[in-house]
Scaffold this active site. Structure first.
Site, PDB file in Angstrom:
ATOM      1  N   ASN A  80       5.217   0.793  -2.797  1.00 12.71           N
ATOM      2  CA  ASN A  80       4.514   1.880  -3.476  1.00 12.71           C
ATOM      3  C   ASN A  80       4.648   3.154  -2.633  1.00 12.71           C
ATOM      4  OD1 ASN A  80       1.831   3.542  -3.849  1.00 12.71           O
ATOM      5  ND2 ASN A  80       1.985   2.285  -5.688  1.00 12.71           N
ATOM      6  N   ALA A  97     -12.136   5.875  -2.458  1.00 14.03           N
ATOM      7  CA  ALA A  97     -11.397   7.093  -2.146  1.00 14.03           C
ATOM      8  C   ALA A  97     -10.900   6.911  -0.717  1.00 14.03           C
ATOM      9  CB  ALA A  97     -12.271   8.329  -2.283  1.00 14.03           C
ATOM     10  N   LYS A 147       4.052   4.832 -11.715  1.00 15.86           N
ATOM     11  CA  LYS A 147       2.691   4.319 -11.872  1.00 15.86           C
ATOM     12  C   LYS A 147       1.828   5.382 -12.532  1.00 15.86           C
ATOM     13  CE  LYS A 147      -1.097   1.969  -9.621  1.00 15.86           C
ATOM     14  NZ  LYS A 147      -1.483   1.155  -8.467  1.00 15.86           N
ATOM     15  N   LYS A 160       0.842  -1.205   0.000  1.00  9.44           N
ATOM     16  CA  LYS A 160       0.000   0.000   0.000  1.00  9.44           C
ATOM     17  C   LYS A 160       0.876   1.254   0.000  1.00  9.44           C
ATOM     18  CE  LYS A 160      -3.534   2.755   1.067  1.00  9.44           C
ATOM     19  NZ  LYS A 160      -4.528   3.033  -0.002  1.00  9.44           N
ATOM     20  N   CYS A 189      -2.709   8.899  -7.893  1.00  8.35           N
ATOM     21  CA  CYS A 189      -3.860   8.665  -7.031  1.00  8.35           C
ATOM     22  C   CYS A 189      -4.866   9.787  -7.201  1.00  8.35           C
ATOM     23  CB  CYS A 189      -3.477   8.559  -5.567  1.00  8.35           C
ATOM     24  SG  CYS A 189      -4.934   8.185  -4.575  1.00  8.35           S
TER      25      CYS A 189
HETATM   26  C1  LIG Z   1      -9.077   0.092  -2.140  1.00 10.07           C
HETATM   27  C2  LIG Z   1      -7.995   0.473  -3.112  1.00 10.07           C
HETATM   28  C3  LIG Z   1      -6.836   1.109  -2.645  1.00 10.07           C
HETATM   29  C4  LIG Z   1      -5.823   1.481  -3.525  1.00 10.07           C
HETATM   30  N1  LIG Z   1      -4.691   2.078  -3.039  1.00 10.07           N
HETATM   31  C5  LIG Z   1      -3.667   2.392  -3.876  1.00 10.07           C
HETATM   32  C6  LIG Z   1      -2.440   2.931  -3.379  1.00 10.07           C
HETATM   33  O1  LIG Z   1      -2.258   3.102  -2.164  1.00 10.07           O
HETATM   34  N2  LIG Z   1      -1.466   3.251  -4.271  1.00 10.07           N
HETATM   35  C7  LIG Z   1      -1.625   3.041  -5.617  1.00 10.07           C
HETATM   36  O2  LIG Z   1      -0.706   3.329  -6.391  1.00 10.07           O
HETATM   37  N3  LIG Z   1      -2.763   2.502  -6.113  1.00 10.07           N
HETATM   38  C8  LIG Z   1      -3.785   2.167  -5.274  1.00 10.07           C
HETATM   39  N4  LIG Z   1      -4.937   1.599  -5.794  1.00 10.07           N
HETATM   40  C9  LIG Z   1      -5.048   1.324  -7.230  1.00 10.07           C
HETATM   41  C10 LIG Z   1      -4.694  -0.135  -7.554  1.00 10.07           C
HETATM   42  O3  LIG Z   1      -3.348  -0.419  -7.201  1.00 10.07           O
HETATM   43  C11 LIG Z   1      -4.901  -0.449  -9.047  1.00 10.07           C
HETATM   44  O4  LIG Z   1      -4.070   0.386  -9.814  1.00 10.07           O
HETATM   45  C12 LIG Z   1      -6.339  -0.244  -9.511  1.00 10.07           C
HETATM   46  O5  LIG Z   1      -7.244  -0.601  -8.510  1.00 10.07           O
HETATM   47  C13 LIG Z   1      -6.673  -1.042 -10.772  1.00 10.07           C
HETATM   48  O6  LIG Z   1      -6.543  -2.439 -10.567  1.00 10.07           O
HETATM   49  P1  LIG Z   1      -7.797  -3.411 -10.174  1.00 10.07           P
HETATM   50  O7  LIG Z   1      -8.908  -3.095 -11.105  1.00 10.07           O
HETATM   51  O8  LIG Z   1      -7.265  -4.804 -10.329  1.00 10.07           O
HETATM   52  O9  LIG Z   1      -8.131  -3.099  -8.757  1.00 10.07           O
HETATM   53  C14 LIG Z   1      -5.967   1.217  -4.915  1.00 10.07           C
HETATM   54  C15 LIG Z   1      -7.118   0.576  -5.375  1.00 10.07           C
HETATM   55  C16 LIG Z   1      -8.125   0.182  -4.501  1.00 10.07           C
HETATM   56  C17 LIG Z   1      -9.339  -0.506  -5.034  1.00 10.07           C
END
Ligand SMILES: Cc1cc2nc3c(=O)[nH]c(=O)nc-3n(C[C@H](O)[C@H](O)[C@H](O)COP(=O)(O)O)c2cc1C
Ligand SMILES: Cc1cc2nc3c(=O)[nH]c(=O)nc-3n(C[C@H](O)[C@H](O)[C@H](O)COP(=O)(O)OP(=O)(O)OC[C@H]3O[C@@H](n4cnc5c(N)ncnc54)[C@H](O)[C@@H]3O)c2cc1C
Ligand code: FES
Lengths: 254, 304
Positions: B102, B73, B167, B48, B132
């Site tokens: 990350n 969010a 990213k 995270k 983000c």
């Molecule tokens: C609950 C949640 C928390 C996330 N937290 C982060 C984060 O801390 N840093 C980040 O770069 N991306 C974060 N993301 C984005 C994910 O790493 C990913 O790029 C995005 O969800 C798309 O992939 P998915 O459809 O498989 O979830 C988060 C996504 C979700 C759903």
């Protein structure tokens, strides 16, 4: 053993009130480990509704390897659960969260609305003098099932059953007293219960609710504000799914 | 006789035993999910987002369900880099998997602070989150303007001991322009996609479903958008691409690899299938055996 995701078989489904259902599932591994106040994640089985629905354990029968859920139909997921029949299967994950910390003290159990179900397992597990206060909007459910475990007091918003008003009105009206309060219900009720416990200087545990994604403490969706710094993120946000759902009332800002 | 298959991939000199990692923020630092999956099995664990100091994140509700996915969010709640280095890295070090940390920040200095503190740790790769959509300052501001992205990449690369992965945000007009800017500034790899900014209204409460008003969409619903962007990016830059966005099955992961991803990350799917990563790792191997593919590299970008 620990938490697991499994497919559970529906043993029975029964309607208790207009929109309240009772579902018994065969889930040996979960029943074997679970305790009052814990919950499970329930999945809809619909490929487009992916997130789990957190539902409390209303009863746990370790010998039979079964768990019971009592829930209100409020949306897609719970509506789809209400259509399940004996022999159907559903995906569940659990047991989740920390349950109530049981103490051998004269207890007041307070359940409001759909916060009533988890109090039934607690009433069964607590081996001490108990007053059980149940708050309803209108129609009653589960109240009779509490009777073997303590004195049951009822409040209803419409005044059709018991005291007209909320659970605090019932506690005052009947002069109920105890040395510890356990409560589950809507936030306004929890606020009232917390204030009542503080006023009477008795300990108080409350069960909280928030939208969940992972249900196991990884995503940080389900936090509540806490007075103390939390162990996970070093801020003031405890995870309801992992650090709760039961908290000491003094721990959370409501 | 069955032929052995090679599933290992290399990103900026770091070899992953298989191309499957997890998407940042969906897996914590692996502690919670280690009850469900053997972390030793994963190519890497991506943690995270972590900042220089603890962040409290956004008010609740932080998530909402949508058809085929969710919105979040969270607002990058995290314990800050000091605690992370003391607790999370030693935990992950116990496993035979690579560690991708990350990193998030509000200013260039924040990012540099975190990256410098990570230099003496066992982190293998640093993923720099400039995408983000859920924090007001910093974050995405760096990820939506090629010049700003170039500058932050350059600044981070200058101090990073480990290879960096920028990213990328999908919330841009031309993803290739962003990928090229990051590459020109010296990034070792890129990862995409972060969540797509959306909004959901709760008609019963007559307010926003997520307290932050806007929230990032993730899950199977965004998969085709992610595959398209990974494909475009893989054709625009030479650095390796880590693909993510809606991967829930072996087929989804293979699509991403064939579109050009060297590695893939499983995110939202963990929430409803905590065994997803493990199943996908097995599934990729099975696919390779079934189709007589001896090396995963034969699949990377095979669809032109
Ligand atoms: C609950 C949640 C928390 C996330 N937290 C982060 C984060 O801390 N840093 C980040 O770069 N991306 C974060 N993301 C984005 C994910 O790493 C990913 O790029 C995005 O969800 C798309 O992939 P998915 O459809 O498989 O979830 C988060 C996504 C979700 C759903
Ligand atoms: C720890 C815990 C225990 C619970 N125990 C019970 C119980 O024993 N019986 C019962 O009837 N209800 C219980 N709830 C509330 C129950 O989770 C929701 O009513 C249910 O998720 C609604 O799903 P839906 O698909 O019918 O509604 P929808 O509104 O269609 O759901 C959409 C999304 O919002 C989430 N959601 C909606 N309302 C809530 C809510 N109140 N809490 C958390 N998530 C919500 C759903 O999980 C789903 O992801 C509990 C909630 C928590 C957090
Ligand atoms: S639901 Fe993910 S941390 Fe509680």
């Amino acid at each position: 053993m620990g938490k697991l995701k499994m497919e559970a078989a529906v043993l029975s489904q029964r309607q208790l009130a207009a929109d309240i259902y009772s579902l018994v599932l065969k889930a040996d591994e979960i029943a074997a480990q679970a305790c009052a106040g814990q919950f499970i994640s329930v999945y809809t089985g619909d490929g487009s509704r992916l997130l789990p629905r957190p539902i409390s354990l209303c009863e746990i029968d370790r010998a039979a390897g079964t768990i019971r859920l009592v829930y209100r139909v409020v949306g897609f997921g719970t509506e789809s659960f209400s259509r399940l029949k004996e022999g159907d299967r559903m995906d569940i994950l659990g047991p989740l969260g920390n349950g109530f910390m049981k103490q051998q003290k004269k207890a007041i159990l307070v359940g409001g609305g759909i916060g009533i179900p988890p109090m039934l397992q607690l009433a069964k597990e607590l081996d001490c003098e108990k007053s059980i206060v149940l708050g309803y909007r209108d129609e009653l459910f589960l109240n009779r099932e509490f009777e073997p475990y303590g004195s049951v007091y009822i409040s209803s918003e419409d005044g059709m059953h018991g005291v007209k008003g909320n659970v605090i009105d019932a506690i005052k009206e009947y002069g109920i007293c105890g040395d510890i309060l356990y409560a589950c219900g809507p936030v306004p009720m929890l606020r009232g219960v917390k204030a009542y416990a503080a006023e009477h200087d008795i300990s108080c545990q409350i069960s909280m609710e928030e939208k969940m994604a992972c249900g196991i403490g990884a995503c940080l969706a389900c936090v509540c504000q806490t007075t103390e710094v939390d162990g996970h993120s070093q801020v003031h946000n405890k995870r309801i799914c992992k650090d709760g759902p039961v908290f000491d009332a003094g721990e959370v800002d409501l | 006789m069955e032929q052995p298959v090679n599933t290992s991939v290399t990103i900026a000199g770091v070899t992953l035993k298989n191309p499957v990692t997890v998407a940042s923020g969906t897996f914590g630092s692996g502690m919670e999910y280690s009850e469900f999956v053997d972390l030793n099995k994963l190519g890497a664990v991506t943690t995270k987002g972590v900042a220089n100091v603890p962040w409290p994140g956004n008010p609740t509700p932080r998530i909402a369900e949508i058809h085929g996915g969710m919105m979040n969010a969270i607002g990058l709640q995290n314990p800050g880099i000091d605690m992370f280095i003391r607790r999370d890295i030693p935990f992950l070090k116990e496993f035979d998997t690579k560690i991708i940390v990350n990193v998030c920040g509000k200013s260039t200095e924040d990012y540099i602070d975190v990256v410098e503190k990570l230099s003496d740790t066992d982190a293998d790769l640093l993923e720099i989150n400039v995408s983000c959509p859920n924090v007001k300052e910093g974050g995405i501001a760096f990820g939506q303007n090629p010049k700003a992205l170039y500058d932050i990449t350059k600044a981070v690369k200058a101090v990073a001991k480990q290879p960096i992965i920028m990213k990328l945000s999908p919330n841009v007009t031309d993803i290739t322009e962003m990928a090229k800017a990051a590459e020109a500034a010296g990034t070792d790899a890129v990862s995409l996609i972060n969540t797509i900014t959306g909004m959901k209204i709760d008609v019963n409460r007559r307010t926003f479903a997520v307290a932050n008003k806007t929230a990032g969409v993730s899950g199977p619903a965004i998969h085709p958008i992610a595959v398209r962007m990974v494909y475009q990016t893989a054709h625009a830059v030479k650095v390796p691409v880590i693909g993510m966005g809606g991967i829930a099955t072996t087929e989804d992961a293979l699509e991403m690899i064939m579109a050009g991803a060297t590695a893939v990350a499983v995110g939202t799917a963990n929430f409803y299938n905590p065994y997803a990563t493990s199943m996908i790792i097995d599934g990729i191997e099975e696919y390779m055996k079934k189709h007589g593919i001896t090396d995963i590299r034969q699949l990377i970008g095979c669809v032109k």
